[in-house]
Enzyme design. Structure first.
Site: not given
Ligand SMILES: *Cc1c(COP(=O)(O)O)cnc(C)c1O
Length: 407
Positions: A96, A118, A383
């Protein structure tokens, strides 16, 4: 479709990916969004902006993040090789921050004093508060009072980083009310403020801007994998909530002979209310200012959704995913809570990497596919890291004694 020219043609000037996307706003906000679009189109090509963003990524975020070969996990499953793009090692522990630093830098270039957003579980709030501290911008984060109680560690992080966390105390006191409150703030303050959306969702230009800022993930990973192996992976995969980490990974591979799979949260199963698999079960619809695919209830309103991973429980999806699904370039599959928890423990135990529950969905899909394929390679966008999920996992699944065996 010719994906060589894809980035030049999508979205079009109206912010559309085929029939998805667009801008639906209260008339008062239209000029503000037009200004952001206009400014972004100019600024994103300026060498000053590009070189400053590169410096920030290298020196502050610790990019490039590595690509890592999961040798032990792969061997346990068979002959197909699983690789991870380590966004869990991006500063603050997830992908993010890639778009939050981009949005913060844009605010700075536009001479704004304040960024707002938000947040649901608090991950976007923490990333944006981090960016605000870095750029010396005021930061206000709207959060439902119910979520504030559930997510104490993230609320503490935001406050320590200097953000003003505003509890939203009407309605269900969760994400939807927080979105409304943030929009109201923006309506009153757009002259000195930018509203920073947390994924590739919302009205144009956000799905495009957030994609562009996240593209660094796929561009790095493609080059790193090619350098390591001399060829490209057979399958590229990522979890899809709003879809920002997935689109960041996928875009770099669209013109390649690579299978691309987005992984949606199937929660407790396929009954409405038990999952958040928007593309798998949803239909065309509009919410939060853009056309996409939406999970609807019997009355045609956005349905309640659920996933063990709070970052994935959104009843719609970024318009570009709806489009890539429609043209058949990306496939979307779904993974249950149970499969995600299994992957969470296995990646921890066999590789020493504790993944976020969101990312565990992508790992679970890679494990499922590796077992079927028994050859070739799969690249997963990991992610984020799982520290934020430990308390919840221990309370509900103990230390994973039940998740050791490969069958
Ligand atoms: C917020 C988040 C997601 C989901 O958000 P996307 O916009 O679909 O990428 C996925 N993995 C993590 C670690 C997150 O914090």
């Amino acid at each position: 479709m010719d994906f060589q020219r894809y980035l030049k043609e999508y979205p079009n000037a109206e912010g559309r990916f085929g029939s998805y996307g667009g801008v639906y706003l209260p008339p008062e906000l239209e000029p503000a969004f037009r200004d952001i679009t206009e400014a972004y189109r100019t600024i994103c090509h300026s060498s000053q902006f590009v070189s400053e963003l590169r410096r920030i990524r290298r020196e502050f975020q610790g990019r490039p993040t590595p690509v890592y070969h999961c040798e032990r996990l792969s061997r346990k499953i068979g002959k197909c090789q699983i690789y991870l793009k380590r966004e869990d090692l991006n500063h603050s522990g997830a992908h993010k921050l890639n778009h939050c630093m981009g949005e913060g830098l844009l605010a700075k270039f536009l001479g704004k004093k304040r960024i707002i957003a938000e947040t649901g579980a608090g991950q976007h709030g923490v990333a944006l508060a981090t960016a605000a501290a870095f750029f010396g911008l005021d930061c206000t984060i709207y959060m439902g009072a119910v979520d504030i109680k559930k997510q104490a560690p993230n609320v503490a992080r935001m406050k320590i980083l200097g953000a003003n966390v505003v509890p939203v105390e009407h309605g269900a006191q969760t994400l939807k009310e927080a979105v409304d409150a943030a929009f109201e703030d923006y309506l009153a303050n757009y002259e000195d403020t930018i509203y920073c959306i947390g994924s590739v969702v919302g009205p144009h230009p956000f799905p495009m801007m957030v994609r562009d800022f996240q593209m660094v993930v796929g561009v790095e990973a493609r080059e790193q994998f090619q350098d390591m192996m001399g060829f490209l992976p057979d399958v590229v995969t990522a979890c899809v909530g709003g879809g920002s980490n997935a689109i960041g990974m996928f875009t770099a591979f669209l013109a390649d002979p690579v299978e691309i799979v987005g992984v949606e949260p199937l929660g407790r199963g396929g009954k409405l209310g038990d999952h958040a698999a928007s593309i798998t079960y949803g239909e065309k619809g509009m919410m939060h200012g853009f056309d996409s695919i939406v999970l609807k209830d019997a009355a045609g309103e956005p349905a309640p959704v659920y996933s063990i991973a709070s970052g994935l429980d959104y009843p719609s999806v970024g318009p570009e995913h709806a489009f890539l699904h429609e043209v058949g370039r990306v496939n979307y599959e779904a993974v249950t809570d149970e499969e995600a928890v299994d992957a969470f423990f296995k990646l921890s135990r066999y590789e020493g990497i504790i993944p976020a529950l969101e990312s565990s969905h992508a790992v679970a899909y890679a494990m499922r596919r590796a077992k079927e394929m028994q050859t070739g390679s799969i690249l997963v966008n990991l992610s984020g890291r799982g520290d934020k999920d430990l308390d919840y996992v221990i309370e509900n699944y103990g230390y994973g004694e039940k998740y050791k065996d490969f069958v």
